[in-house]
Design an enzyme around this catalytic site. Structure first.
Site, PDB file in Angstrom:
ATOM      1  CG  ASP A 298       1.880   0.695  -3.029  1.00 29.48           C
ATOM      2  OD1 ASP A 298       0.811   0.746  -2.408  1.00 29.48           O
ATOM      3  OD2 ASP A 298       2.713  -0.216  -2.894  1.00 29.48           O
TER       4      ASP A 298
ATOM      5  CG  ASP B  60       5.569  -3.139  -4.172  1.00 30.17           C
ATOM      6  OD1 ASP B  60       4.584  -2.420  -3.872  1.00 30.17           O
ATOM      7  OD2 ASP B  60       5.940  -4.104  -3.488  1.00 30.17           O
TER       8      ASP B  60
ATOM      9  CG  ASP C 120       0.717  -0.933  -6.348  1.00 28.11           C
ATOM     10  OD1 ASP C 120      -0.211  -0.344  -5.779  1.00 28.11           O
ATOM     11  OD2 ASP C 120       1.732  -1.352  -5.767  1.00 28.11           O
TER      12      ASP C 120
END
Length: 638
Positions: free
Chosen positions: A337, A533, A537
């Site tokens: 990410d 995080d 996600d």
């Protein structure tokens, strides 16, 4: 009133390993078994005293055999399965039945020693949990309804004000509301440099207040704190097993049944097929039972996995299970990410284009000090860090969708905002300023134009700051053997392209929704690890072969992940990959060695080429060898 005071230098050292009562008892029994063996051998071969000989051997058999016998009977009658403990006890009794009490005592000593070493290896990981639990103070000084009082840990509630004095541990996750200090966060994050805390900053439970007294509002109860979550993750890691461990445990009982069935078969074959005497046939059958027992096979994997997880935890990488460690060893693709993972999720001033940078920044900081917008705060913070004093302005007024304007002491109108605000003020950008604005837009940075009246003073760029040393971390990951790295982000194409170029990633996907990330995880060449995080996600973290979360992420992401990077340092990921692959190689080596000993020595034992003492040494020596191969990983640096 009682307070918890600590010696800070000692807190920063790794906790020393101490024996649990179970390990202390195991060491005592192993020592007693050895003492009995030595007394028996002395009485038999040195002093020729039968009473001393049998007193020693009986002591060895009782100290070494009763614990194993108790475990064997529990497994047999309660869990309804056979295990290696039963094989060892029967083999020792079998040796005694043919007049080889010394060999039986040696077998029980080596078996007891290997079990003690196994308990010690497991205890190293258990001590990591205990060390975390010991970070919790017994309670804290709380100000509630204007009154200070000492509260036990379980009595602390959300909204309470913790009064944390120098040298005390923080009892619960809290936010500073009064005072400032420096905090030692090394017990939780591994960060060696004290972190300054001012009002608004968060304190994690288990960290140490170093110098100033602060008051902090509790934001999570002790049972849901950062420290409590770490303890839960470590306990979970010990209960979940890798596929190799699960397979080994599943086959232990059937294998023991096969060995027990083969012992009388081997005896019958030797006695009636080859015409050996009763004593010789029984001796070889007993030797076969010793060397065919799978002690080394059973301990091969857990000794390695638990040692590797303990080494990783010491470096701030928490595996929730040995299955996660095993999965990391095979990862071929790592997807990242962007926001909060590759970046800090914090806006930072990245560029100033002006004739006088300091003057333009002073003007912008004076204006943006009246705004709470993250971009405004980034400019104010940059001015403070660079030692630039903000200009004083009055009558500041936010203009929705444009920016902010105010008056300087001389009455002129100063402003900071976007291109629409500049046009509203009648300001025109020159060619250099227009080029700077276009360059910032192409890089995905947010632009702030600063001016006074119709004159543009400068153009500034603000963007989400990359994590420190993130490029070197990704390069190290590539060097560790993970060549396919890709960034998955919901951000715009131009922002994603800029970030990917800055961190050294050649592949990225932009404009993704959570369901798009979930789909792409299934399409990437596997096995795939996902590093994230945020809440968005979580589905991808759960779908990936291995989910990795940074500790600064959301609770949902951390719960969905298989691995947690407690220091928010992606540089640890490369070290974790190397550790995982070293652990896998060690497991393969251990299993090959353990099975090799059985396949080679067991037929030789039946053929009479391996005497019982040598069979005992081969079997238990192999067990000790694989345990030490696992313990070697405790020294691994992640």
């Amino acid at each position: 009133m009682t307070t918890q005071t600590l010696s800070t230098p000692r807190d920063r050292r790794e906790p020393r390993f101490t024996m649990s009562p179970e390990l202390r008892r195991a060491v005592t029994l192993t020592t007693l078994t050895l003492a009995g063996l030595l007394v028996g051998l002395s009485g038999q071969y040195l002093l020729h005293l039968p009473a001393m000989q049998w007193a020693g051997y009986v002591t060895a058999f009782l100290a070494g055999g009763i614990p194993a016998g108790r475990e064997a009977l529990h497994s047999l009658f309660v869990e309804r399965k056979l295990d290696v403990d039963l094989l060892m006890v029967l083999a020792a009794l079998g040796a005694a039945s043919i007049g080889q009490a010394a060999d039986g005592a040696i077998l029980l000593f080596l078996f007891s020693l290997s079990n003690t070493l196994q308990d010690w290896a497991m205890g190293r990981t258990s001590s990591a949990i205990q060390a975390l639990m010991d970070l919790n103070p017994e309670g804290a000084t709380v100000r509630r309804d204007g009154v200070e009082k000492w509260c036990e840990l379980g009595e602390i509630r959300i909204g309470d004000l913790l009064v944390v004095r120098p040298g005390e541990r923080v009892a619960a996750d809290a936010r500073v509301v009064r005072g400032q200090t420096s905090v030692d966060e090394s017990p939780i994050t591994g960060e060696s440099v004290p972190v300054d805390k001012v009002p608004g900053a968060e304190l994690a439970s288990g960290t140490v207040n170093l110098n100033g007294s602060v008051e902090a509002e509790v934001i999570r109860p002790a049972g849901e704190s950062t420290l409590a979550r770490l303890v839960g993750l470590m306990e979970q890691a010990q209960t979940q097993k890798s596929r190799t461990e699960s397979l080994t445990e599943r086959w232990e009982s059937p294998y023991a049944m096969i060995v027990l069935a083969l012992v009388p078969a081997a005896y019958a074959l030797l006695r009636y097929g080859f015409g050996l005497s009763v004593d010789d046939a029984w001796y070889r059958a007993m030797t076969f039972m010793v060397v065919a027992s799978p002690c080394a096979v059973v301990i091969s994997t857990p000794a390695v996995m638990l040692s590797a997880m303990a080494a990783a935890a010491r470096a701030g990488v928490l595996f929730k299970s040995s299955a996660a460690l095993d999965a990391l060893a095979g990862v071929q693709t790592v997807a990242f990410d962007k926001t909060g993972t590759l970046t800090q999720a914090r806006m930072t001033l990245t560029a100033v284009h002006a004739v006088d940078d300091a003057q333009a920044l002073a003007l912008a900081a004076g204006l943006e000090a009246h705004s709470e917008h993250p971009i405004a705060q980034a400019i104010v913070t940059a001015a403070r860090e660079r030692g630039v004093t903000a200009l004083t302005v009055t009558d500041a007024q936010a203009i929705a969708g444009h920016g902010i304007e105010a008056r300087l002491p001389d009455g002129q109108v100063a402003w900071a905002g976007n291109l629409r605000l500049a046009q509203r003020q009648g300001a025109t950008l020159d060619a250099t300023q227009q080029a700077a604005l276009g360059d910032l837009g192409a890089r995905g940075s947010s632009s702030v134009i600063v001016g006074v009246g119709p004159r543009v003073s400068g153009v500034m760029g603000v963007a989400d700051a990359l994590r420190p040393d993130i490029r070197s971390a990704l390069d190290a990951l590539k060097a560790s053997g993970v060549t396919h790295r890709v960034m998955l982000t919901g951000d715009r194409e131009e922002v994603a392209r800029t970030v990917a170029a800055e961190v050294g990633l050649s592949e990225f996907r932009a404009g993704l929704l959570p369901e798009d990330k979930l789909r792409l995880i299934g399409e990437l060449p596997g096995p795939v690890a996902m590093v994230g995080d945020g809440v968005n996600d979580a589905p991808a973290l759960a779908r990936a072969d291995l989910g990795v979360a940074v500790a600064s992420g959301t609770d949902v992401a951390i719960e969905s992940a298989d691995v947690v990077l407690m220091q928010n340092d992606l540089g640890k990921l490369a070290g974790a990959v190397r550790l995982a692959r070293d652990a896998r190689r060690t497991v393969i080596t251990n299993l090959a060695f353990a099975f090799g000993v059985i396949l080679i020595v067991a037929p030789l034992a039946v053929a009479g080429k391996v005497p019982l003492p040598l069979g005992v040494l081969a079997h238990e020596g192999g067990t000790v060898f694989v345990v030490f191969m696992g313990l070697r990983l405790l020294r691994h640096r992640v």
